[in-house]
Scaffold this active site. Structure first.
Site, mmCIF file in Angstrom:
data_model
loop_
_atom_site.group_PDB
_atom_site.id
_atom_site.type_symbol
_atom_site.label_atom_id
_atom_site.label_comp_id
_atom_site.label_asym_id
_atom_site.label_seq_id
_atom_site.Cartn_x
_atom_site.Cartn_y
_atom_site.Cartn_z
ATOM 1 N N GLU A 99 0.835 -1.192 0.000
ATOM 2 C CA GLU A 99 0.000 0.000 0.000
ATOM 3 C C GLU A 99 0.875 1.248 0.000
ATOM 4 O O GLU A 99 1.957 1.265 0.582
ATOM 5 C CB GLU A 99 -0.912 0.004 1.228
ATOM 6 C CG GLU A 99 -1.914 -1.137 1.216
ATOM 7 C CD GLU A 99 -2.740 -1.241 2.490
ATOM 8 O OE1 GLU A 99 -3.822 -1.858 2.425
ATOM 9 O OE2 GLU A 99 -2.303 -0.720 3.544
ATOM 10 N N CYS A 112 3.322 8.757 0.551
ATOM 11 C CA CYS A 112 3.935 7.885 1.554
ATOM 12 C C CYS A 112 4.225 6.548 0.876
ATOM 13 O O CYS A 112 3.303 5.865 0.416
ATOM 14 C CB CYS A 112 2.997 7.713 2.746
ATOM 15 S SG CYS A 112 3.644 6.658 4.048
ATOM 16 N N CYS A 119 6.763 -6.122 7.701
ATOM 17 C CA CYS A 119 7.851 -5.473 8.423
ATOM 18 C C CYS A 119 8.354 -6.414 9.506
ATOM 19 O O CYS A 119 7.560 -7.107 10.157
ATOM 20 C CB CYS A 119 7.373 -4.162 9.052
ATOM 21 S SG CYS A 119 8.683 -3.221 9.884
ATOM 22 N N CYS A 123 6.964 -3.470 16.027
ATOM 23 C CA CYS A 123 6.542 -2.455 17.002
ATOM 24 C C CYS A 123 5.127 -2.790 17.467
ATOM 25 O O CYS A 123 4.243 -3.045 16.645
ATOM 26 C CB CYS A 123 6.595 -1.065 16.380
ATOM 27 S SG CYS A 123 8.265 -0.577 15.846
ATOM 28 N N CYS A 126 1.853 -0.998 16.029
ATOM 29 C CA CYS A 126 1.748 -0.823 14.575
ATOM 30 C C CYS A 126 1.151 -2.066 13.922
ATOM 31 O O CYS A 126 1.633 -3.181 14.140
ATOM 32 C CB CYS A 126 3.136 -0.542 13.993
ATOM 33 S SG CYS A 126 3.159 -0.361 12.192
ATOM 34 N N LEU A 229 10.593 7.574 17.395
ATOM 35 C CA LEU A 229 11.144 7.469 18.743
ATOM 36 C C LEU A 229 10.145 6.859 19.727
ATOM 37 O O LEU A 229 10.375 5.792 20.293
ATOM 38 C CB LEU A 229 11.599 8.848 19.217
ATOM 39 C CG LEU A 229 12.330 8.900 20.556
ATOM 40 C CD1 LEU A 229 13.595 8.055 20.535
ATOM 41 C CD2 LEU A 229 12.648 10.352 20.912
ATOM 42 N N ASN A 230 9.060 7.576 20.003
ATOM 43 C CA ASN A 230 7.879 7.027 20.697
ATOM 44 C C ASN A 230 8.073 6.660 22.161
ATOM 45 O O ASN A 230 7.193 6.036 22.759
ATOM 46 C CB ASN A 230 7.352 5.784 19.952
ATOM 47 C CG ASN A 230 7.152 6.049 18.481
ATOM 48 O OD1 ASN A 230 6.597 7.073 18.107
ATOM 49 N ND2 ASN A 230 7.632 5.154 17.639
ATOM 50 N N CYS A 347 -1.025 6.749 10.034
ATOM 51 C CA CYS A 347 0.218 6.217 10.583
ATOM 52 C C CYS A 347 -0.041 4.963 11.403
ATOM 53 O O CYS A 347 -0.883 4.944 12.295
ATOM 54 C CB CYS A 347 0.870 7.287 11.455
ATOM 55 S SG CYS A 347 2.413 6.784 12.206
#
Length: 369
Positions: A99, A112, A119, A123, A126, A229-230, A347
């Site tokens: 996507e 984007c 992935c 995380c 996500c 970062l988060n 996001c």
């Protein structure tokens, strides 16, 4: 360059000009100047049909048809948000789905871009991370997203431009620096004067913090860096982002301090606000200290809630309080507008689970689906 296998097409979209030139000369026995002609047809004019490349000889076009491919992606689905965002789902040659997200604004048109199918970073907040890594995208598949959306936007908005997109953010599916070689080739093509000729000031690559690759990105490219970062402590980040168990926040910040920045540039730090997890006043104060000696700006991202992941978005007042603490600490901070929530294009929401063999359904009319 190793000769390509006879049954494996050479993907012209993924060859930087120098390698395309070698291929035409060494593999096809052609003269070097034809490479620039072919490169401009593909990357400046967006032409994928060899028969339209009228200044190439018929014999060369026949050789290219026999040995090469020019269009590795097919549009499978299109979804339009009420805020103008458009999410495209593309089918690769091997039936994988990826996507990319188009975000128009008054002063820019941003895409984007995805760099992997799934992935490996896992995380916890996500959706893409729940897929695991299926494979890297090739340089051709990365570039093809840009060309395909250029064509879509030019047609939909009745533009005469062959390159209406102005900005690229590598923040889609996948960790860009985990696919560095293909990313680098794609960037070389997208930045080239004989190609799309994007400005390096208008391309941003985001990473969860692959520390050695941050150094390579700075040494081998000239694009902008964003850090996901988060968290403000290692304990938080270890829990949210497994990459932190290998490279701690101190390692990451040291890489950021060493990252080469042109005058006036800053590193963008992305900070997803998770209610009750990383959004306390103490987190904001710690973040000020972390960024004290780094040219930085912070994008505060209200979390896009995903079913089953167990995280919730921070309220508007708490987000504004967090931003104010950063501002008082002389850290430029902005609460980022979430785009495309209603089509799962925001996001952390890109997680297409359609696998090989799924039925294609090109649906430009599926607005808001």
């Amino acid at each position: 360059m190793q000769p390509a296998a006879s049954d494996t097409p050479v993907d012209l979209l993924g060859l930087p000009l120098d390698r395309l030139t070698r291929f035409l000369v060494e593999e096809l026995g052609e003269r070097p100047f034809h490479a620039r002609q072919l490169y401009r047809w593909i990357h400046q004019r967006g032409v994928t049909d060899l028969d339209q490349m009228t200044d190439l000889s018929r014999s060369l076009r026949a050789k290219l048809r026999e040995r090469c491919a020019v269009e590795p992606l097919a549009k499978d689905l299109e979804q339009r948000s009420t805020d103008g965002t458009v999410k495209y789902r593309w089918r690769t040659r091997d039936g994988r789905m990826i996507e990319s997200v188009y975000m128009p604004a008054t002063d820019r048109r941003t895409l984007c871009v995805s760099t992997q199918v799934g992935c490996a970073m896992a995380c916890r907040f996500c959706m893409t991370g729940t897929l695991g890594l299926l494979r890297n995208l090739t340089a051709a598949e990365i570039v093809a997203q840009v060309h395909a959306v250029n064509r879509e936007v030019a047609r939909d908005e009745a533009l005469s431009l062959t390159r209406p997109l102005t900005n690229l953010v590598f923040m889609g599916m996948g960790e860009p620096l985990h696919n560095f070689d293909n990313l680098k080739d794609a960037l070389q093509i997208l930045l080239s004067e004989d190609g799309p000729n994007f400005s390096h000031r208008h391309i941003t690559v985001s990473t969860v913090g692959l520390v050695p690759m941050i150094a390579r990105l700075g040494a081998e490219t000239d694009v902008k860096l964003a850090i996901s970062l988060n968290a403000s402590t290692d304990a938080q980040r270890d829990d949210l982002m497994p990459v932190n168990r290998k490279w701690k926040i101190a390692d990451l910040m040291d890489a950021c301090r060493k990252f080469p920045l042109q005058q006036g540039r800053r590193i963008t730090f992305e900070y997803v606000l998770l209610r009750g997890v990383n959004d306390a006043d103490e987190d904001a104060h710690r973040l000020v200290e972390l960024l004290r000696d780094v040219p930085a700006k912070v994008n505060l991202i209200p979390y896009n809630e995903n079913p089953g992941l167990g995280f919730f978005t921070t309220g508007e007042e708490r987000a504004e309080r967090f931003r104010e603490i950063l501002a008082r600490g002389h850290v430029a901070a902005f609460i980022r507008e979430n785009r495309g929530r209603d089509i799962a294009a925001a996001c952390g929401q890109l997680a297409n689970r359609q696998g090989p063999g799924a039925t294609a359904q090109e649906s430009p009319s599926s607005a808001g689906a």
